[in-house]
Write an enzyme that holds these catalytic residues in place. Structure first.
Site, short mmCIF file in Angstrom:
data_model
loop_
_atom_site.label_atom_id
_atom_site.label_comp_id
_atom_site.label_asym_id
_atom_site.label_seq_id
_atom_site.Cartn_x
_atom_site.Cartn_y
_atom_site.Cartn_z
N ASP A 33 -2.29 -0.70 -1.26
CA ASP A 33 -3.46 -0.15 -1.93
C ASP A 33 -4.92 0.22 -1.21
OD1 ASP A 33 -1.45 -0.36 -4.18
OD2 ASP A 33 -2.13 -2.50 -4.54
N GLU A 189 -1.52 7.06 -11.19
CA GLU A 189 -2.28 5.80 -10.95
C GLU A 189 -3.09 5.94 -9.68
OE1 GLU A 189 0.87 2.98 -10.29
OE2 GLU A 189 1.35 3.48 -8.36
C1 6LW Z 1 -1.43 -0.82 -8.18
C2 6LW Z 1 -0.79 0.65 -8.32
C3 6LW Z 1 0.27 0.49 -7.11
O1 6LW Z 1 -1.90 -1.24 -9.32
O2 6LW Z 1 0.86 -0.48 -7.09
O3 6LW Z 1 1.30 1.66 -5.65
C4 6LW Z 1 0.14 -1.48 -8.12
N1 6LW Z 1 0.54 1.72 -6.65
O4 6LW Z 1 -1.71 1.55 -7.92
C5 6LW Z 1 0.25 -2.76 -7.22
O5 6LW Z 1 -0.42 -2.70 -6.07
#
Ligand code: 6LW
Length: 525
Positions: A33, A189
């Site tokens: 991230d 996300e």
């Molecule tokens: C994070 C989300 C993700 O909150 O994995 O790959 C989760 N993306 O954005 C945890 O790292």
């Protein structure tokens, strides 16, 4: 003289001109991230750290290829509570931003009060205590608009939400508004907002953080939407024919940055599978980098077709390498190095670097590696498939319940432990595998003394556990265990394998301790 001159010219060339080619990942071992900001010629980057303490490592670079850790954002109990954090609880996807002379790290502690941000004048720290934000979603970012207003951007189940916020107090100034659900991929996300040429660009991750991961982008003339989807979406993904068989998988969750020379780049997460088509990985999700261009119609393209390689054939910014880390940590400093992490908030009375100069003294904790509570443990990331790690320890035991040694730990339910334990008047060396509900002693050997040197050699597929026999002085192999059972595909979760030094008295409150004289970590790539 000639040598000095050549060295000077070589350095000058490195610093003055861009270089062709670099190797991904740029930050190796569990560092997912990534989020990035720039101040003049300096880049700063933060990654997730979940249940580990201190939280949120901060890295610095001048060329986006070479990175050096300069600190952590959350170093104090007043900033970070992880006491009840399960594996992969705690700190999720952070963002780092620079605004008006202040650095901001914006994050969620899913095991505490949720969303918060901290500020600092110096990204190496100290950082402020958290300012909590009353919004129930994850992956937050703050966006400052040209008119002086600021916005909190997060991921809700149904898509990306924007809320106006007062960044002095954390107070909300508007209702949350769902602005974009993405292109239809699951788990929209990791939102980041940018403004360029009169458009708000909203970059997000989609597909979940496994093999279908990706990054997509949309844009709008208003921050509140509607967002038009880029015709090239996903602009980053290996879940397609071009990405098949690539040793890097799961690319997505990206952040964009413009360098001082005007060039654009992205950092994002991905993972290295142990072998092409092996479909498991142990190193966790790591930080990758690629060039970005804005060729036509104002949409960004990542490395041309949205896929990347380990060996990147692109011209980079002029290089500023950092000294390589030392192989040996002889625990001679007053503090542990930045590479070391505790599991949850440490009990500082359990550790001492001054009790015996040049050794780490660790008192046993009654908690074990199987529990999700603070325990006597420090760990560093496994950063390559091929590595060798070792330590020399002396166990000062009171009872037969105490153990100390090396653990390769993916989660509290998936770890391999190689440790010394007292057995009557002598000791026993044991190799234990914990793979979910399967837990057994793989091998054991009686040892006459309480001092022993242990080592682990890793390859893509196997870990070899060995020791120096105190009687013969010779290296002996204790056993080999598959890397696969410590992989994310088997254990689940968001982290990667940590190489730990620990000591546990298995449920009993005792005064036993262990001295670790040194710890070696060497890799080959
Ligand atoms: C994070 C989300 C993700 O909150 O994995 O790959 C989760 N993306 O954005 C945890 O790292």
């Amino acid at each position: 003289m000639i040598y000095t001159l050549t060295l000077f010219l070589l350095c000058l060339e490195q610093i003055t001109f861009g270089q062709i080619g670099f190797k991904n990942p740029v930050i190796r071992g569990f560092n997912p991230d990534p989020s990035i900001c720039r101040v003049n010629e300096d880049f700063y980057l933060v990654t997730s750290s979940f249940e580990y303490f201190p939280g949120l490592p901060i890295y610095h670079s001048k060329d986006l290829v070479n990175w050096e850790q300069i600190g952590h954002c959350l170093t104090r109990d007043s900033q970070l509570q992880l006491h009840n954090a399960p594996a992969s609880g705690g700190l999720f996807a952070p963002s780092i931003r620079y605004h008006d002379g202040l650095f901001y790290v914006i994050c969620t502690n899913v095991s505490d009060k949720g969303n918060f941000y901290c500020t600092a004048k110096n990204p190496a720290g100290p950082w402020s205590d958290p300012i909590w934000v009353d919004i129930k979603s994850i992956d937050p970012d703050i966006f400052w608009d040209e008119d002086g207003k600021s916005y909190f951007v997060t991921q809700g189940d149904e898509g990306i939400r924007v809320t106006e916020i007062d960044t002095k107090t954390g107070a909300l100034r508007s209702d949350e508004k769902l602005v974009w659900a993405g292109t239809g991929g699951r788990f929209p996300e990791a939102p980041h907002l940018y403004k360029k040429d009169g458009y708000y660009y909203l970059l997000l991750g989609e597909g979940g953080t496994e093999y279908a991961h990706s990054a997509s982008i949309g844009r709008s003339r208003s921050i509140w939407g509607p967002y038009e989807s880029c015709p090239l979406n996903p602009i980053l993904s290996h879940s397609n024919r071009i990405g098949q068989g690539n040793e890097i998988q799961g690319v997505g969750h990206a952040d964009l940055i413009q360098a001082a020379d005007g060039s654009w780049w992205t950092v994002f997460l991905g993972f290295r599978v142990t072998q092409r088509y092996s479909y498991f990985h142990v190193l966790g999700r790591e930080t990758f980098m690629a060039p970005v261009s804005w060729p036509t119609n104002g949409w960004p393209q990542i490395n041309g077709n949205g896929t990347i390689q380990v060996a990147m054939d692109v011209t980079t910014l002029p290089r500023y390498p950092f000294p390589k880390p030392m192989v040996r940590d002889d625990f001679a400093g007053e503090k542990l190095g930045l590479q070391w992490q505790y599991l949850r908030n440490p009990d500082s009375s359990k550790y001492s670097l001054s009790f015996r100069k040049g050794a780490l003294c660790m008192y046993t904790s009654p908690t074990t590696l199987d529990q999700t509570q603070p325990l006597s443990f420090i760990g560093r990331r496994q950063t390559e498939h091929n590595f060798q790690a070792g330590t020399s320890l002396e166990l000062s035991a009171d009872t037969d319940t105490e153990e100390a040694g090396i653990s390769l730990l993916q989660t509290n339910s998936h770890h391999y432990d190689f440790f010394l334990r007292r057995k009557g008047k002598a000791y026993v060396l044991q190799l234990r595998a914990a793979v979910g509900s399967l837990k057994y002693i793989v091998a054991e050997k009686d040892i006459s003394t309480n001092k022993i040197a242990l080592s682990v050699k890793g390859t893509a597929l196997s870990y070899e556990f060995g020791f120096v026999n105190p009687k013969s002085g010779r290296y002996e192999v204790m056993g080999n265990l598959d890397t696969r059972y410590l992989s994310t595909e088997v254990a689940g979760g968001f982290t990667g394998v940590m190489i730990g030094l620990y000591s546990s008295s298995n449920g009993h409150e005792t005064k036993a301790k262990v001295f670790y004289d040194w710890f070696d970590y060497q890799v080959s790539t």
